[in-house]
Design a protein around this motif. Structure first.
Motif, PDB file in Angstrom:
ATOM      1  N   ALA A 169       0.849  -1.201   0.000  1.00  0.00           N
ATOM      2  CA  ALA A 169       0.000   0.000   0.000  1.00  0.00           C
ATOM      3  C   ALA A 169       0.870   1.231   0.000  1.00  0.00           C
ATOM      4  O   ALA A 169       0.806   2.074   0.883  1.00  0.00           O
ATOM      5  CB  ALA A 169      -0.878  -0.039   1.236  1.00  0.00           C
ATOM      6  N   LYS A 170       1.701   1.364  -1.054  1.00  0.00           N
ATOM      7  CA  LYS A 170       2.601   2.517  -1.091  1.00  0.00           C
ATOM      8  C   LYS A 170       1.807   3.745  -1.448  1.00  0.00           C
ATOM      9  O   LYS A 170       0.889   3.694  -2.270  1.00  0.00           O
ATOM     10  CB  LYS A 170       3.686   2.328  -2.161  1.00  0.00           C
ATOM     11  CG  LYS A 170       4.354   0.979  -2.165  1.00  0.00           C
ATOM     12  CD  LYS A 170       5.560   1.009  -3.070  1.00  0.00           C
ATOM     13  CE  LYS A 170       5.126   0.932  -4.542  1.00  0.00           C
ATOM     14  NZ  LYS A 170       5.080  -0.431  -5.034  1.00  0.00           N
TER      15      LYS A 170
ATOM     16  N   ILE B 115      -0.366   5.449  -0.134  1.00  0.00           N
ATOM     17  CA  ILE B 115      -1.779   5.644   0.205  1.00  0.00           C
ATOM     18  C   ILE B 115      -1.865   6.804   1.176  1.00  0.00           C
ATOM     19  O   ILE B 115      -1.134   6.883   2.144  1.00  0.00           O
ATOM     20  CB  ILE B 115      -2.341   4.370   0.876  1.00  0.00           C
ATOM     21  CG1 ILE B 115      -2.888   3.433  -0.183  1.00  0.00           C
ATOM     22  CG2 ILE B 115      -3.410   4.695   1.868  1.00  0.00           C
ATOM     23  CD1 ILE B 115      -3.901   2.479   0.315  1.00  0.00           C
TER      24      ILE B 115
ATOM     25  N   TYR C 184      -4.306  -1.176  10.691  1.00  0.00           N
ATOM     26  CA  TYR C 184      -3.522  -1.122   9.464  1.00  0.00           C
ATOM     27  C   TYR C 184      -2.097  -0.755   9.861  1.00  0.00           C
ATOM     28  O   TYR C 184      -1.830   0.369  10.288  1.00  0.00           O
ATOM     29  CB  TYR C 184      -4.128  -0.091   8.509  1.00  0.00           C
ATOM     30  CG  TYR C 184      -3.238   0.307   7.356  1.00  0.00           C
ATOM     31  CD1 TYR C 184      -3.139   1.644   6.961  1.00  0.00           C
ATOM     32  CD2 TYR C 184      -2.495  -0.646   6.660  1.00  0.00           C
ATOM     33  CE1 TYR C 184      -2.328   2.009   5.899  1.00  0.00           C
ATOM     34  CE2 TYR C 184      -1.680  -0.275   5.602  1.00  0.00           C
ATOM     35  CZ  TYR C 184      -1.600   1.057   5.223  1.00  0.00           C
ATOM     36  OH  TYR C 184      -0.793   1.434   4.181  1.00  0.00           O
TER      37      TYR C 184
ATOM     38  N   THR D 181       0.179  -3.903   3.381  1.00  0.00           N
ATOM     39  CA  THR D 181      -0.429  -4.288   2.105  1.00  0.00           C
ATOM     40  C   THR D 181      -1.839  -3.726   2.009  1.00  0.00           C
ATOM     41  O   THR D 181      -2.425  -3.299   3.004  1.00  0.00           O
ATOM     42  CB  THR D 181      -0.542  -5.814   1.978  1.00  0.00           C
ATOM     43  OG1 THR D 181      -1.387  -6.283   3.020  1.00  0.00           O
ATOM     44  CG2 THR D 181       0.814  -6.461   2.085  1.00  0.00           C
ATOM     45  N   LEU D 182      -2.365  -3.737   0.784  1.00  0.00           N
ATOM     46  CA  LEU D 182      -3.716  -3.250   0.554  1.00  0.00           C
ATOM     47  C   LEU D 182      -4.733  -4.062   1.347  1.00  0.00           C
ATOM     48  O   LEU D 182      -5.748  -3.563   1.793  1.00  0.00           O
ATOM     49  CB  LEU D 182      -4.057  -3.324  -0.942  1.00  0.00           C
ATOM     50  CG  LEU D 182      -3.376  -2.265  -1.821  1.00  0.00           C
ATOM     51  CD1 LEU D 182      -3.806  -2.413  -3.268  1.00  0.00           C
ATOM     52  CD2 LEU D 182      -3.708  -0.876  -1.313  1.00  0.00           C
TER      53      LEU D 182
ATOM     54  N   ALA E 178      -4.911  -2.771   4.838  1.00  0.00           N
ATOM     55  CA  ALA E 178      -5.608  -1.488   4.889  1.00  0.00           C
ATOM     56  C   ALA E 178      -7.107  -1.686   4.712  1.00  0.00           C
ATOM     57  O   ALA E 178      -7.927  -1.116   5.438  1.00  0.00           O
ATOM     58  CB  ALA E 178      -5.053  -0.571   3.803  1.00  0.00           C
TER      59      ALA E 178
ATOM     60  N   VAL F 162      -8.626   2.755  -0.435  1.00  0.00           N
ATOM     61  CA  VAL F 162      -7.947   1.502  -0.783  1.00  0.00           C
ATOM     62  C   VAL F 162      -8.300   1.093  -2.207  1.00  0.00           C
ATOM     63  O   VAL F 162      -7.434   0.709  -3.010  1.00  0.00           O
ATOM     64  CB  VAL F 162      -8.322   0.372   0.201  1.00  0.00           C
ATOM     65  CG1 VAL F 162      -7.673  -0.923  -0.237  1.00  0.00           C
ATOM     66  CG2 VAL F 162      -7.882   0.732   1.605  1.00  0.00           C
TER      67      VAL F 162
ATOM     68  N   ALA G 144      -6.549   3.069  -4.665  1.00  0.00           N
ATOM     69  CA  ALA G 144      -5.153   2.634  -4.772  1.00  0.00           C
ATOM     70  C   ALA G 144      -5.039   1.371  -5.610  1.00  0.00           C
ATOM     71  O   ALA G 144      -4.097   1.184  -6.395  1.00  0.00           O
ATOM     72  CB  ALA G 144      -4.566   2.388  -3.384  1.00  0.00           C
ATOM     73  N   LEU G 145      -6.024   0.462  -5.467  1.00  0.00           N
ATOM     74  CA  LEU G 145      -6.023  -0.778  -6.256  1.00  0.00           C
ATOM     75  C   LEU G 145      -6.122  -0.452  -7.735  1.00  0.00           C
ATOM     76  O   LEU G 145      -5.430  -1.018  -8.586  1.00  0.00           O
ATOM     77  CB  LEU G 145      -7.179  -1.678  -5.813  1.00  0.00           C
ATOM     78  CG  LEU G 145      -7.316  -2.995  -6.586  1.00  0.00           C
ATOM     79  CD1 LEU G 145      -6.068  -3.836  -6.422  1.00  0.00           C
ATOM     80  CD2 LEU G 145      -8.536  -3.761  -6.151  1.00  0.00           C
TER      81      LEU G 145
END
Lengths: 251, 219, 380
Positions: free
Chosen positions: C251-252, C254, C319, C331-332, C335, C365, C368-369
């Motif tokens: 999850a960079k 974010i 998270y 990680t996503l 989160a 999230v 971000a995905l």
């Protein structure tokens, strides 16, 4: 005096400790008894233990063990002694009795050794092989030490059987503590029973003493890791299968 | 062979005598062992006393026990009761342990289920725990019976009857009567094997659930 | 490098345990064999150290056919860990671990010293060294098993369902320990399990085997989740594939949303004024989250009362921003789970010390995905 006093006085009479009716005194017969027992156990162990290890480790011939262990219980010791001595002649009585004692000692020793090896956790043997031990190392360094409680249990059962049968050996003209029982009977009413009972007390005392010594040996020889309560319960469960072994649990 | 046929009647009588000497102790011993074994199973203190005591008694060779019985019971030396009492002690020493272990082996869930269904403690013991311990018990009884049959013959040394008589008597004749000795020996062994087999059958009859094979298939 | 070349194992009664297995196991990585009962995973593993010999085909260890070495010698150079540890009950823990070095000729004292180091490495207290295996718990025994396998510093480690016999909490612990060890030691590990989650968690590469001993798919865990080769693999990998695949996406970048923080012990009246969107997170003296308060909750309390831990609504998962913490941290998936499980629908983000650093919402999230897909990070 009453019968207890008679027996007590027989046991404590210093004369009886130096000589008796037919010759030597109590110490001699104790030693003779132990000698017959020791020789028979040694020979039986030399036969039964390697055989038990082989059958237990490879699994081949296990029918042999169960068959022998069970069937020998049905043979009356006295009959075996008498037949062998008659067959081999009175001159060879000691040898004949030794053969009888050895054949009575082999079943419990064989059964105990076999059960001991067989009951080693298969995972432990697998791990031992997997880490690079050769077959011989697996048997010698792993299976045997772990099987020791049951092997010693078999040894104790065998020793018990042999001491008991050696007590009867006097009937076929051998020495040993049974001598007092046989002679005492022949002696009849006058002091005869005191001798019989005295002999019986000595036999019982010898058996118990040897059993205690072996129990002590077991405690010392077996790894402490096998003497925790969890492990003792495992051994006791195997031991308690009456089909395989005659005597009581190893404590 | 002649000898055997000549003495057939006597042999038969002695065989019955031998059976009585060997098996009555098994019966009596069993009756004593069940409550004692139950006590050992139930209370740790009882187990701590009974098990070592049994081991100790079992260690004493049979001849010694036969000879010492008159001392303890006040009977005459030749009284067959000596042999029976001694063999009862052996049987108890062997079976107390068997009973205790067998009761220990009954699964806890089964007992809990029985209690939950409404069995009282006594009824539960006879209806559930005892039957389930039967296989182990029967195995113990077999050992006791076969051992006793063999041990009775040792009594011949102090003159108590049973088939052992033929062993001692036959060997003390001059020349020894081999037919007699062999007859005695063979009868003892056969007796042991037959009793063992009968006990196996009895065991199977008493525990039909161990015989059940195969699965019930539902359509 | 370990190579399986057309390896087959059939038994006299006709069962085919392994069927023409072809794969290469890379050095320094954890390779997992996974599959249902009867797929030949354990058989394949045991052929590497010749506990079983193949019916046909070759296994090469660093180029050499394993059948060219004597079995015992081969195994001294390969660590072997099995399900119930198989510790020697008659030896102390330290002597168990020292077994292979002693077999190889190392003096007992030196071997025991090495064993002591290893016990520390696997996280066992030094006091256990003189105990016997029967006195240890299942998890502890398993660790000793691993230490024993590592004692002679073998380059290869074979592990046959080593964590299957312990309870889930202990298993989790052992798995973490293994990953930590591996990051330090870099061994070539071949791991067998029937648990696909364990395979995905531990494996750098995972080989999924079918009943009958054929290879269904051999891939990285994220590829396995994203692109299962067929129906069997898809169903074996199980449900929530998509969700679990998020565990492999970092999850960079974010953005964390600000979240209303109220310390424990604040007056209820004051707290009421600090709520945002009807909610606030209550923190302890070290800024760690203790629980939530909502407008409804506060209205039922006396205004002058001080907020206590027992008043709070318990929160969802946290998270963990710092990816170094291991597992799915950073990680996503982590989160998203925090956001979904929070009573206020705002997931709490914490740093390595456990202090609250911000909030995260499900929408963020998913955005971000989408970005990750566009930038090509997700396998297609």
């Amino acid at each position: 005096m009453n019968i207890f006093e008679q027996v007590w006085s027989w046991l404590t009479d210093p004369d009886n400790w130096t000589r008796s009716i037919n010759g030597p005194g109590i110490p001699y017969h104790v030693l003779k008894h132990l000698q017959y027992t020791g020789v028979a156990i040694l020979i039986a162990a030399l036969i039964a233990v390697p055989l038990g290890i082989y059958i237990g480790h490879t699994g081949r011939g296990s029918f042999l063990v169960v068959g022998i262990a069970n069937s020998f219980r049905a043979i009356p010791e006295l009959g075996l002694l008498i037949l062998l001595v008659l067959a081999m002649g009175i001159a060879l009585a000691v040898e004949a009795v030794t053969i009888a004692l050895v054949s009575l000692a082999i079943p419990p020793l064989l059964a105990g050794t076999y059960a001991g090896i067989r009951n080693v956790d298969r995972d432990v043997v697998d791990a031992a092989r997997g880490m690079g031990m050769r077959e011989w190392d697996v048997v010698w360094r792993v299976e045997l030490p772990i099987a020791l409680p049951l092997i010693l249990g078999g040894l104790r059962a065998a020793t018990l059987q042999v001491i008991a049968t050696a007590s009867i050996a006097a009937f076929v003209s051998l020495d040993g503590l049974g001598r007092f029982v046989i002679d005492g009977r022949a002696f009849g009413a006058d002091g005869g029973y005191a001798m019989m009972a005295g002999g019986a007390v000595l036999i019982a005392a010898l058996a118990i003493a040897v059993e205690l010594v072996l129990a002590g040996v077991q405690r010392l020889a077996v790894s402490p890791g096998l003497q925790t309560r969890r492990m003792r319960r495992r051994v006791a469960r195997v031991w308690a299968q009456p089909k395989l072994i005659t005597a009581e649990e190893s404590s | 062979m002649r000898w055997v046929l000549d003495h057939a009647g006597e042999l038969l009588d002695t065989t019955w005598e031998h059976l009585g000497l060997a098996l009555i102790p098994v019966l009596v011993g069993l009756l004593i062992s069940v409550p004692l074994g139950w006590a050992a199973h139930r209370w740790r203190a009882a187990r701590a006393i009974l098990v070592p005591a049994s081991s100790l008694l079992y260690t004493i060779p049979s001849l010694a026990l036969f000879v010492l019985m008159p001392l303890l019971l006040g009977t005459r030396i030749l009284d067959p009761l000596n042999v029976q009492a001694a063999l009862t002690i052996y049987t108890v020493a062997l079976l107390v342990r068997s009973v205790a272990d067998a009761l220990d082996a009954v699964p806890g869930e089964t007992i809990a289920a029985a209690t939950a269904v409404g069995y009282g403690a006594v009824r539960r013991f006879f209806a559930v725990e005892l039957p389930l311990s039967l296989p182990v018990l029967i195995a113990g009884v077999r050992v006791a019976a076969v051992s006793n049959i063999s041990l009775v013959s040792v009594g011949a040394i102090i003159g108590v009857g049973g088939l052992g008589f033929y062993l001692t008597h036959g060997s003390q004749l001059s020349p020894p009567n081999y037919a007699e000795i062999v007859a005695g020996l063979v009868l003892i062994v056969v007796l042991a094997l037959v009793v063992d087999a009968l006990l196996v059958v009895l065991g199977r009859w008493l525990t039909p659930w161990t015989r059940a094979r195969g699965r019930v298939v539902t359509a | 490098m370990i190579e399986f070349q057309a390896v087959t194992k059939t038994y006299p009664d006709g069962t085919v345990a392994v069927d023409r297995l072809d794969l290469t196991i890379e050095d320094g990585r954890i390779t997992v064999f996974v599959g249902p009962s009867g797929c030949g995973k354990t058989t394949s593993l045991r052929m590497i150290n010749r506990m079983i010999d193949p019916t046909s085909g070759t296994i090469r260890l660093n180029g050499a056919d394993v059948r060219e070495s004597a079995p015992a010698k081969l195994r001294r150079g390969i660590g072997y860990v099995i399900q119930h540890a198989g510790l020697f009950p008659h030896r102390t823990v330290i002597d168990n671990v020292a077994t292979v070095p002693v077999l190889n000729g190392t003096g007992r004292r030196a071997a025991r010293a090495r064993a002591a180091e290893l016990l520390e490495l696997v996280g066992l207290p030094a006091g256990l060294a003189k105990r016997y295996p029967a006195q240890l718990s299942g998890g502890q025994q398993q660790r000793v098993g691993v230490a024993r396998a590592l004692a002679a510093d073998p380059p290869v480690l074979l592990m046959d369902e080593p964590f299957s016999a312990v309870d889930p909490i202990v298993r989790d612990d052992l798995q973490q320990q293994l990953l930590r060890l591996q990051s330090e030691l870099g061994k070539t590990i071949v791991f067998v399990t029937h648990d696909i989650d364990e395979a995905i968690k531990l494996g750098d590469k995972v080989a999924v085997l079918r009943v009958g001993g054929t290879l269904a798919q051999y891939d990285t865990p994220s590829a396995l989740l994203a692109k299962p080769a067929d129906e069997f693999v898809a169903s074996f990998v199980g449900r929530d594939r998509g969700y679990r695949a998020l565990g492999f996406l970092a999850a960079k970048g974010i953005e964390l949303a600000p979240v209303a923080k109220v310390p424990l012990g604040t007056e209820v009246g004051a707290a009421r004024g600090r709520l945002e969107g009807g909610w606030a997170i209550v923190v302890d003296e070290r800024d760690r989250p203790a629980g939530w308060v909502s407008a409804d909750l506060l209205s039922s309390l006396d205004s002058s009362a001080k907020l206590e831990a027992t008043d709070l609504i318990s929160g969802g998962s946290l998270y963990q921003v710092d990816a170094e913490a291991g597992g799915t941290a950073g990680t996503l998936r982590n989160a998203l789970d925090a956001a979904l499980s929070s009573p206020s629908q705002l997931g709490i983000a914490v740093d390595a010390d456990g202090a609250v650093v911000g909030g995260i919402s499900a929408d963020t999230v998913l955005a971000a995905l989408g970005a990750a897909r566009e930038s090509g990070e997700v396998p297609v």
